[in-house]
Structure formats: structure tokens, C-alpha cells
Write an enzyme that holds these catalytic residues in place. Structure first.
Site, PDB file in Angstrom:
ATOM      1  N   ASP A  25       0.683  -1.185   0.094  1.00  0.00           N
ATOM      2  CA  ASP A  25      -0.100  -0.154   0.070  1.00  0.00           C
ATOM      3  C   ASP A  25       0.926   1.260  -0.120  1.00  0.00           C
ATOM      4  OD1 ASP A  25       0.938  -0.309   2.756  1.00  0.00           O
ATOM      5  OD2 ASP A  25      -1.093  -1.394   3.171  1.00  0.00           O
TER       6      ASP A  25
ATOM      7  N   ASP B  46      -8.135  -3.587  14.213  1.00  0.00           N
ATOM      8  CA  ASP B  46      -9.644  -3.624  13.757  1.00  0.00           C
ATOM      9  C   ASP B  46      -9.938  -4.866  12.973  1.00  0.00           C
ATOM     10  OD1 ASP B  46      -8.701  -2.477  11.628  1.00  0.00           O
ATOM     11  OD2 ASP B  46      -9.901  -0.985  11.499  1.00  0.00           O
TER      12      ASP B  46
ATOM     13  N   HIS C 297      -7.950  -5.190   9.874  1.00  0.00           N
ATOM     14  CA  HIS C 297      -7.657  -4.708   8.507  1.00  0.00           C
ATOM     15  C   HIS C 297      -6.398  -5.390   8.167  1.00  0.00           C
ATOM     16  CE1 HIS C 297      -5.742  -1.172  10.338  1.00  0.00           C
ATOM     17  NE2 HIS C 297      -4.591  -1.491   9.323  1.00  0.00           N
TER      18      HIS C 297
ATOM     19  N   GLU D 186     -10.103  -1.939   5.271  1.00  0.00           N
ATOM     20  CA  GLU D 186     -10.755  -1.657   6.693  1.00  0.00           C
ATOM     21  C   GLU D 186     -12.112  -2.626   6.810  1.00  0.00           C
ATOM     22  OE1 GLU D 186      -9.569   0.067   8.888  1.00  0.00           O
ATOM     23  OE2 GLU D 186      -8.644   2.023   7.974  1.00  0.00           O
TER      24      GLU D 186
END
Length: 263
Positions: A67, A138, A140, A145
């Protein structure tokens, strides 16, 4: 999915470095998938040591980044291209020109075409042989996400406030300095790699590790999609493994595994 529980991150890094060395010995032009953040740092430290000692060469390898932030000025030290240049290229013999990152230099309306070109470039290279991954608190992976499509491809994503807060440590502790947007490989792109290696350290990752390994496959926990892949290795230290219900089974199977199989 194979779960390997190690005493310390350095032990996990040694396993990954061994897998990369085996890949280099097997393939003339191996393709690595590189992640950033604190989690893969022990791996990069070990690769640097092995290259310096002559135990490993990455001169024939290429790499694709997972990314990249959108909106940072060129050369910003927190950009993922710059992180990999510092932590991998400058410390090993991996060639800078063999490292590929998403093109985020154009205007945002040009990004969809750039994302499609990035997926095409991965395919043209023959696909990723070994993809390193971390996992967010979380769930990801990359910057996919919760709620991301499990079949998604490389695309523009908006970061949640939680993720920006988690990454503020790379921006002098200021969440407001963290960009709101990134280009990330999608879950479908990630799952196309031949071997996925997810790393997690510390008790702060214990709950999400248990959910991604032993919970249901769900877009609410994007990393749980790894359960669908044919060759996944999850390497965690003891604190990160503390909530795994089948930890005893994972230890038993790893202890009994033939050494020649590696990870």
C-alpha cells in the site's frame, strides 16, 4: 492455515527469513510482497543481517509494496516507498529499481487507472511468491478496513479514525498528520499471492488474532479472508497467541512438523 507460536518476534523473523532464502534458492527471480509498520521490522532486520553475512542475496528478487499513502509530498519519510528504501533496500542487495509501489503521484481521479495498472504489473511479474502481512487492531490487512469486499482489487480507500490514530506514531504522534486516503492492494489481490505470511506481536493483537484464525470469515474482520487461502502461515508470539482456543493444537502440530517442510 498454519499457526506458529514463537517465544519472541526474532524467532518468527528467523522463520520468515528461512522461507525467503528457500524461495531464492528455488526461483531465479522471486517476487516478494512487502508490508510496512512495526510488525515486519524484525524480518527486515534479519534479512539485513543475513545479506550482510553472505547467507542470503536478494539481488535477483523483485518486490511489490502492499500500500501507499495518498497526498504525501515526494520523498516524505513516512511514505511506504521511503520506509522500504530505508529498511530493506539500503540494508540488503535488493535493487531499488526492482521495488514497485502504487502510483499515487497523479490527481485522485487518475488513481483508479493507476490501481488497475498496479494489479497488471503484479500479474506481469508472475504474481507474488511470498506476501508479508500485519494485521490492524480492527482486523484490517493492507488498508482493507472492516466492510471491505473479500474479492476487492487494488484501489483507493479512506482510512478510519482508529487506523489513523494507530499510525500516528509514524507522524510524530499527530493523527491529524496521517493522510485520510491510501491506495492499497485489495483482499482479492492479496489472496492471489502463492504464500501469505501474517505476523502479529504482543497482547494488543491477541483478540484480533483469535478472531481472524478461529472466528468466522467475515468482511467485518478482513484478515479472516486468509482462511480461504491454500497456503497461509500465521506467526505470533506468546502474548498475541494468548486468546487462541486451540493454541495447544498449534504447538503440537508445529513441534511434530518435518523440518524440511519449513513454513
Amino acid at each position: 492455515m498454519e499457526v506458529v507460536i514463537v517465544d519472541r518476534p526474532g524467532d518468527g523473523a528467523a522463520l520468515v527469513a528461512g522461507a525467503i532464502a528457500a524461495l531464492v534458492a528455488l526461483r531465479d527471480a522471486p517476487v516478494l510482497g512487502l508490508a510496512t509498520g512495526g510488525t515486519p521490522q524484525p524480518v527486515y532486520d534479519r534479512l539485513a543481517d543475513d545479506c550482510s553475512a553472505g547467507r542470503l542475496s536478494l539481488a535477483g528478487a523483485s518486490a511489490f509494496l502492499l500500500d501507499e499513502y495518498v497526498g504525501l509530498p515526494a520523498g516524505h519519510p513516512a511514505s511506504y516507498r521511503q520506509v522500504i528504501e530505508r529498511e530493506v533496500v539500503a540494508r540488503t542487495d535488493l535493487r531499488s529499481e526492482a521495488v514497485h509501489a502504487p502510483d499515487v503521484a497523479g490527481e485522485e481521479r487518475e488513481l483508479p487507472a493507476a490501481c488497475a495498472r498496479y494489479d497488471d504489473a503484479i500479474d506481469a511479474a508472475g504474481g507474488v511468491d511470498l506476501q508479508l502481512l500485519g494485521v490492524g487492531s480492527d482486523g484490517h490487512i493492507g488498508f482493507n478496513e472492516p466492510g471491505s469486499s473479500l474479492g476487492s482489487r487494488t484501489r483507493l480507500k479512506t482510512l478510519t479514525a482508529r487506523t489513523r490514530a494507530d499510525n500516528a506514531r509514524f507522524f510524530d504522534g499527530d493523527p491529524e498528520a496521517v493522510p485520510h486516503h491510501v491506495v492499497t492492494q485489495g483482499i482479492g489481490t492479496i489472496l492471489a499471492a502463492r504464500h501469505l505470511v501474517l505476523l502479529a506481536w504482543g497482547d494488543g493483537k491477541a483478540e484480533i488474532v483469535a478472531r481472524l484464525v478461529e472466528g468466522p470469515v467475515s468482511a467485518s474482520v478482513p484478515a479472516s479472508a486468509l482462511q480461504l487461502h491454500h497456503h497461509v502461515t500465521v506467526i505470533v508470539d506468546e502474548p498475541a497467541a494468548s486468546r487462541l482456543e486451540r493454541a495447544g493444537y498449534y504447538r503440537e502440530t508445529w513441534a511434530s512438523k518435518p523440518a524440511w517442510q519449513g513454513i
